[in-house]
Design a protein around this motif. Structure first.
Motif, PDB file in Angstrom:
ATOM      1  N   GLY A   1       4.466  -7.295 -32.795  1.00 24.21           N
ATOM      2  CA  GLY A   1       4.911  -6.796 -31.493  1.00 24.21           C
ATOM      3  C   GLY A   1       6.056  -7.621 -30.938  1.00 24.21           C
ATOM      4  O   GLY A   1       7.034  -7.075 -30.403  1.00 24.21           O
ATOM      5  N   ARG A   2       5.958  -8.938 -31.057  1.00 24.04           N
ATOM      6  CA  ARG A   2       7.045  -9.799 -30.574  1.00 24.04           C
ATOM      7  C   ARG A   2       8.326  -9.546 -31.352  1.00 24.04           C
ATOM      8  O   ARG A   2       9.418  -9.501 -30.772  1.00 24.04           O
ATOM      9  N   ASP A   3       8.187  -9.368 -32.660  1.00 22.70           N
ATOM     10  CA  ASP A   3       9.376  -9.083 -33.472  1.00 22.70           C
ATOM     11  C   ASP A   3       9.993  -7.747 -33.085  1.00 22.70           C
ATOM     12  O   ASP A   3      11.228  -7.629 -32.979  1.00 22.70           O
ATOM     13  N   GLU A   4       9.157  -6.741 -32.873  1.00 20.14           N
ATOM     14  CA  GLU A   4       9.676  -5.422 -32.521  1.00 20.14           C
ATOM     15  C   GLU A   4      10.409  -5.448 -31.186  1.00 20.14           C
ATOM     16  O   GLU A   4      11.518  -4.900 -31.058  1.00 20.14           O
ATOM     17  N   ILE A   5       9.824  -6.087 -30.197  1.00 20.81           N
ATOM     18  CA  ILE A   5      10.463  -6.117 -28.882  1.00 20.81           C
ATOM     19  C   ILE A   5      11.734  -6.959 -28.909  1.00 20.81           C
ATOM     20  O   ILE A   5      12.724  -6.629 -28.231  1.00 20.81           O
ATOM     21  N   ALA A   6      11.768  -8.013 -29.694  1.00 18.69           N
ATOM     22  CA  ALA A   6      13.006  -8.785 -29.839  1.00 18.69           C
ATOM     23  C   ALA A   6      14.120  -7.897 -30.393  1.00 18.69           C
ATOM     24  O   ALA A   6      15.276  -7.956 -29.928  1.00 18.69           O
ATOM     25  N   GLN A   7      13.786  -7.062 -31.358  1.00 19.05           N
ATOM     26  CA  GLN A   7      14.773  -6.139 -31.918  1.00 19.05           C
ATOM     27  C   GLN A   7      15.211  -5.100 -30.882  1.00 19.05           C
ATOM     28  O   GLN A   7      16.390  -4.743 -30.801  1.00 19.05           O
ATOM     29  N   VAL A   8      14.258  -4.636 -30.081  1.00 21.10           N
ATOM     30  CA  VAL A   8      14.580  -3.652 -29.048  1.00 21.10           C
ATOM     31  C   VAL A   8      15.510  -4.259 -27.992  1.00 21.10           C
ATOM     32  O   VAL A   8      16.487  -3.622 -27.558  1.00 21.10           O
ATOM     33  N   MET A   9      15.254  -5.490 -27.590  1.00 19.54           N
ATOM     34  CA  MET A   9      16.106  -6.122 -26.585  1.00 19.54           C
ATOM     35  C   MET A   9      17.515  -6.346 -27.133  1.00 19.54           C
ATOM     36  O   MET A   9      18.508  -6.199 -26.409  1.00 19.54           O
ATOM     37  N   ALA A  10      17.627  -6.691 -28.413  1.00 18.25           N
ATOM     38  CA  ALA A  10      18.949  -6.830 -29.029  1.00 18.25           C
ATOM     39  C   ALA A  10      19.661  -5.474 -29.073  1.00 18.25           C
ATOM     40  O   ALA A  10      20.878  -5.385 -28.862  1.00 18.25           O
ATOM     41  N   TYR A  11      18.888  -4.425 -29.346  1.00 14.29           N
ATOM     42  CA  TYR A  11      19.451  -3.070 -29.350  1.00 14.29           C
ATOM     43  C   TYR A  11      19.979  -2.702 -27.963  1.00 14.29           C
ATOM     44  O   TYR A  11      21.083  -2.136 -27.835  1.00 14.29           O
ATOM     45  N   ILE A  12      19.224  -3.032 -26.926  1.00 19.46           N
ATOM     46  CA  ILE A  12      19.676  -2.732 -25.562  1.00 19.46           C
ATOM     47  C   ILE A  12      20.978  -3.463 -25.251  1.00 19.46           C
ATOM     48  O   ILE A  12      21.897  -2.903 -24.646  1.00 19.46           O
ATOM     49  N   GLU A  13      21.076  -4.700 -25.668  1.00 14.67           N
ATOM     50  CA  GLU A  13      22.323  -5.447 -25.462  1.00 14.67           C
ATOM     51  C   GLU A  13      23.498  -4.751 -26.131  1.00 14.67           C
ATOM     52  O   GLU A  13      24.613  -4.731 -25.603  1.00 14.67           O
ATOM     53  N   SER A  14      23.259  -4.156 -27.302  1.00 17.53           N
ATOM     54  CA  SER A  14      24.340  -3.462 -28.005  1.00 17.53           C
ATOM     55  C   SER A  14      24.812  -2.221 -27.263  1.00 17.53           C
ATOM     56  O   SER A  14      25.932  -1.738 -27.496  1.00 17.53           O
ATOM     57  N   LEU A  15      23.971  -1.693 -26.363  1.00 16.36           N
ATOM     58  CA  LEU A  15      24.341  -0.518 -25.571  1.00 16.36           C
ATOM     59  C   LEU A  15      25.137  -0.884 -24.330  1.00 16.36           C
ATOM     60  O   LEU A  15      25.609  -0.004 -23.606  1.00 16.36           O
ATOM     61  N   SER A  16      25.279  -2.189 -24.073  1.00 14.21           N
ATOM     62  CA  SER A  16      26.016  -2.689 -22.895  1.00 14.21           C
ATOM     63  C   SER A  16      25.435  -2.145 -21.595  1.00 14.21           C
ATOM     64  O   SER A  16      26.167  -1.746 -20.677  1.00 14.21           O
ATOM     65  N   VAL A  17      24.100  -2.120 -21.519  1.00 11.24           N
ATOM     66  CA  VAL A  17      23.399  -1.689 -20.304  1.00 11.24           C
ATOM     67  C   VAL A  17      22.948  -2.926 -19.538  1.00 11.24           C
ATOM     68  O   VAL A  17      22.343  -3.838 -20.107  1.00 11.24           O
ATOM     69  N   GLU A  18      23.265  -2.972 -18.251  1.00 13.34           N
ATOM     70  CA  GLU A  18      22.789  -4.064 -17.399  1.00 13.34           C
ATOM     71  C   GLU A  18      21.392  -3.701 -16.914  1.00 13.34           C
ATOM     72  O   GLU A  18      21.222  -2.926 -15.985  1.00 13.34           O
ATOM     73  N   LEU A  19      20.417  -4.263 -17.564  1.00 18.87           N
ATOM     74  CA  LEU A  19      19.031  -3.861 -17.350  1.00 18.87           C
ATOM     75  C   LEU A  19      18.326  -4.833 -16.417  1.00 18.87           C
ATOM     76  O   LEU A  19      18.359  -6.046 -16.628  1.00 18.87           O
TER      77      LEU A  19
END
Length: 246
Positions: free
Chosen positions: A42-60
């Motif tokens: 789960g920690r690995d998956e969410i780390a990947q998801v957060m990196a993906y969000i950064e790639s979208l240039s979304v200020e979350l």
């Protein structure tokens, strides 16, 4: 098939083999998952998801997140490393009971039973981020479509949802069978074949219909990517959905 059937099925999974039901990796059935290894995924998956969000240039924003289909809290606890408050929602009380028992994030994780076809336990514009993976695929499409629209309602303006939905089976035969799956005929067949054992039913929504659903209700699809976490017999996609700022 209605949500009571879905709930009964996942309660049986929660009572018999909850970790494998959440993450059905080969060789991990019948209680073979190590708890620490399970939550590490789960920690690995969410780390990947957060990196993906950064790639979208979304200020979350980082105040609140929703884990829809939280099961035993594998992703809920991982999200708590990135958000101030995380709410996990599931249809199975058996799963949630174990999630609360295994929770290591204290009050930062709150778990909710939701047997309804909506998410009315939360008000509008409540979450900065919503995540759902390998969950919508296990319910008839009419419910999955409703929950996607609920994600849009619950997001704060500028908030983001990342969710996964299969599109269609790869097999032509399985595509032909899809219309009968949420019916009494299908339930009879499964009862005859599996008895009282829980079954991982799979459903899909074509990619174009997901995009149209979101955009016709005021949402914006930022990205769609092929996804390999669903059943290997299915085409599946991950969607990044933004709620525009008015």
């Amino acid at each position: 098939m209605d949500l009571k059937d879905v709930q009964a099925n996942w309660n049986r999974f929660g009572e018999t083999d909850p970790f494998w039901a959440v993450l059905a990796w080969p060789g991990m059935e019948e209680g073979r998952w190590d708890v620490d290894a399970f939550f590490a995924t789960g920690r690995d998956e969410i780390a990947q998801v957060m990196a993906y969000i950064e790639s979208l240039s979304v200020e979350l924003g980082r105040a609140s997140a929703l884990d829809f289909g939280c099961g035993v809290g594998r992703l809920t606890q991982a999200l708590a490393q990135h958000f101030d408050q995380v709410h996990g929602v599931d249809i199975s009380e058996a799963m949630l009971s174990l999630a609360r028992e295994l929770n290591q994030a204290g009050e930062r994780c709150q778990y909710h039973l939701n047997p309804r076809d909506d998410l009315s336990l939360f008000p509008d514009d409540f979450f900065d981020f919503i995540y759902s993976n390998i969950t919508l695929q296990h319910m008839p499409p009419r419910y999955a479509r409703g929950y996607i629209l609920e994600f849009l309602r619950l997001l704060k303006p500028g908030g983001l949802a990342v969710f996964q939905v299969p599109s269609r089976p790869k097999s032509l035969l399985q595509r032909a069978l899809q219309p009968i799956k949420p019916t009494a005929v299908w339930r009879w067949y499964q009862k005859l074949r599996y008895g009282d054992r829980p079954v991982m039913n799979m459903y899909g929504i074509p990619r174009g219909r997901v995009v149209h659903l979101v955009e016709s209700h005021g949402g914006r699809i930022l990205d769609v990517q092929s996804d390999d976490q669903a059943d290997a017999a299915w085409e599946s996609y991950r969607y990044a959905m933004l709620k525009p700022v008015s």
